[in-house]
Design a protein around this motif. Structure first.
Motif, PDB file in Angstrom:
ATOM      1  N   GLY A   1      39.538   2.017  -0.224  1.00 40.59           N
ATOM      2  CA  GLY A   1      39.994   1.083   0.800  1.00 40.59           C
ATOM      3  C   GLY A   1      40.899   0.021   0.202  1.00 40.59           C
ATOM      4  O   GLY A   1      41.367   0.130  -0.935  1.00 40.59           O
ATOM      5  N   SER A   2      41.136  -1.047   0.946  1.00 32.57           N
ATOM      6  CA  SER A   2      41.987  -2.135   0.460  1.00 32.57           C
ATOM      7  C   SER A   2      41.428  -2.760  -0.804  1.00 32.57           C
ATOM      8  O   SER A   2      42.177  -3.298  -1.627  1.00 32.57           O
TER       9      SER A   2
ATOM     10  N   ASP B   1      43.396   3.156   1.459  1.00 34.79           N
ATOM     11  CA  ASP B   1      43.016   3.531   2.822  1.00 34.79           C
ATOM     12  C   ASP B   1      43.441   4.949   3.188  1.00 34.79           C
ATOM     13  O   ASP B   1      42.892   5.540   4.122  1.00 34.79           O
TER      14      ASP B   1
ATOM     15  N   HIS C   1      33.889   1.948   0.272  1.00 33.03           N
ATOM     16  CA  HIS C   1      35.152   1.627   0.943  1.00 33.03           C
ATOM     17  C   HIS C   1      35.023   0.246   1.564  1.00 33.03           C
ATOM     18  O   HIS C   1      34.064  -0.045   2.281  1.00 33.03           O
TER      19      HIS C   1
ATOM     20  N   ARG D   1      45.134  -6.228   8.406  1.00 31.11           N
ATOM     21  CA  ARG D   1      45.159  -5.365   7.231  1.00 31.11           C
ATOM     22  C   ARG D   1      46.047  -5.961   6.147  1.00 31.11           C
ATOM     23  O   ARG D   1      45.679  -6.002   4.974  1.00 31.11           O
TER      24      ARG D   1
END
Length: 398
Positions: free
Chosen positions: A338-339, A372, A230, A290
């Motif tokens: 994750g991103s 996420d 992640h 983010r």
């Protein structure tokens, strides 16, 4: 057999658990966690009796009791051409109660409310600062949980369980034993949420929850041995061995090594130097928010040269930092989450290429479809596991 013999109160619980589990397992698959419910499936008394191998009178008594408790529905009978009354049909009530899944990230609190098969009915996200201290962060979590509950169509149905996935290392009591966030070490999350939840609260590391979500409804469905990478505004790894998430002696299994963590952090800071310029209505890219980090990975997926090169370099550095863990657990699949997942195969390719040379048996590398959200969904799955363990009288340990 005619049911189980022994103490009557224990027998009733065991028989009820057996019938519940059969009807719960009869639900037709859907896309749990995505908001789309599994299709309701029903069974007749004859079918239930055959499945549990109890006497019919025992099954009739159990079903009537479960109907009174609100755990079963009696569905409309199937039309029949034969004479006589159609057989009664029963199904597990997915809305007999709800669970909470909470993701505590450095810069947000994400709360999901889901029914008893994991269908999400409410999603609430609240922003916090990375610099927020422990008491203020705990207050933000409590407020987010209360708001999510208030916005949920749960009516009078109870919250039966909750799970919190937090950054940091936690012990089995729900206490954070180590975290990089100010004032977060030493906080007992389970105790801090007990009154606002009103049900048992499990607490787990966020990366471990992400791995659990990927095996449940993500990129690693049905894989028992999984490594989860992640990256975004938080970085970490989680893993499953034989379908379970080992904690280790201190609860730190799967954490970055000191050297690997420094290498990954340095690579992330270098990544921030390549963030796209912000538009007039966008946050400043230099803030490392983010949105700005996600914009880089989206730009990489579009093929923009600078973003693509930066994302590939970061992915290569990240997998080198954790190759020892991956080699040690010998996973079937490595999930990119994750991103970072927004860049798709741009980042999966260098990870795949590196592992092809580093591993005796190279795993397949998949990109998470949840990004996420996998952490909050993993918390939902953990909460469901706890509730199912009580309903079905199982000893369930991750």
């Amino acid at each position: 057999m005619a049911g189980l013999s022994g103490d009557p109160s224990v027998l009733r619980k065991l028989n009820s658990a057996a019938v519940l589990q059969v009807l719960h397992g009869a639900l037709l698959p859907g896309t749990a966690g995505s908001g789309k419910a599994p299709q309701a499936a029903a069974m007749t008394l004859t079918e239930i009796t055959k499945a549990v191998a109890f006497s019919r009178p025992t099954v009739e008594d159990v079903v009537e009791a479960l109907l009174e408790q609100g755990l079963l529905n009696e569905l409309q009978p199937t039309p029949s051409r034969s004479a006589g009354r159609p057989a009664r049909r029963f199904g597990f009530r997915t809305d007999a109660g709800y669970v909470l899944g909470v993701d505590v990230a450095p810069e947000w609190v994400h709360v999901l409310v889901a029914d008893l098969v994991g269908t999400v009915v409410t999603s609430h996200r609240a922003a916090v600062s990375r610099r927020t201290d422990g008491p203020e962060r705990m207050a933000a979590i409590r407020a987010a949980v209360a708001q999510a509950r208030a916005a949920s169509p749960v009516g009078g149905q109870p919250i039966l369980g909750a799970a919190v996935a937090t950054t940091g290392i936690v012990d089995t009591t729900g206490r954070v034993v180590r975290a990089d966030l100010p004032g977060w070490t030493g906080v007992n999350i389970a105790e801090g949420l007990a009154d606002v939840v009103g049900a048992p609260v499990a607490v787990e590391n966020d990366m471990r929850a992400g791995a659990i979500a990927e095996r449940w409804i993500g990129a690693a469905v049905d894989a028992d041995n999984v490594a989860y990478l992640h990256a975004g505004l938080r970085m970490g790894t989680g893993f499953l061995i034989d379908g379970r998430s080992p904690r280790g002696y201190h609860g730190a299994a799967g954490e970055f090594t000191q050297t690997g963590g420094k290498r990954a952090l340095k690579a992330f800071r270098r990544l921030l130097d390549h963030l796209p310029e912000a538009g007039p209505d966008q946050p400043d890219a230099a803030d490392g928010s983010r949105e700005s980090v996600e914009s880089l990975f989206v730009a990489a997926a579009r093929g923009e040269a600078a973003a693509k090169a930066a994302a590939k370099h970061f992915a290569h550095t990240l997998v080198k930092a954790v190759e020892g863990l991956i080699v040690a657990i010998d996973p079937e699949v490595v999930v990119v989450g994750g991103s970072l997942a927004l860049a798709g195969d741009i980042v999966a390719e260098p990870i795949r290429n590196h592992l092809a040379s580093a591993c005796v048996f190279p795993p397949r590398v998949e990109v998470s479809p949840m990004g996420d959200d996998s952490v909050a969904l993993g918390a939902v799955r953990i909460a469901l596991d706890q509730v199912e363990a009580r309903l079905f009288l199982h000893d369930h340990r991750q």
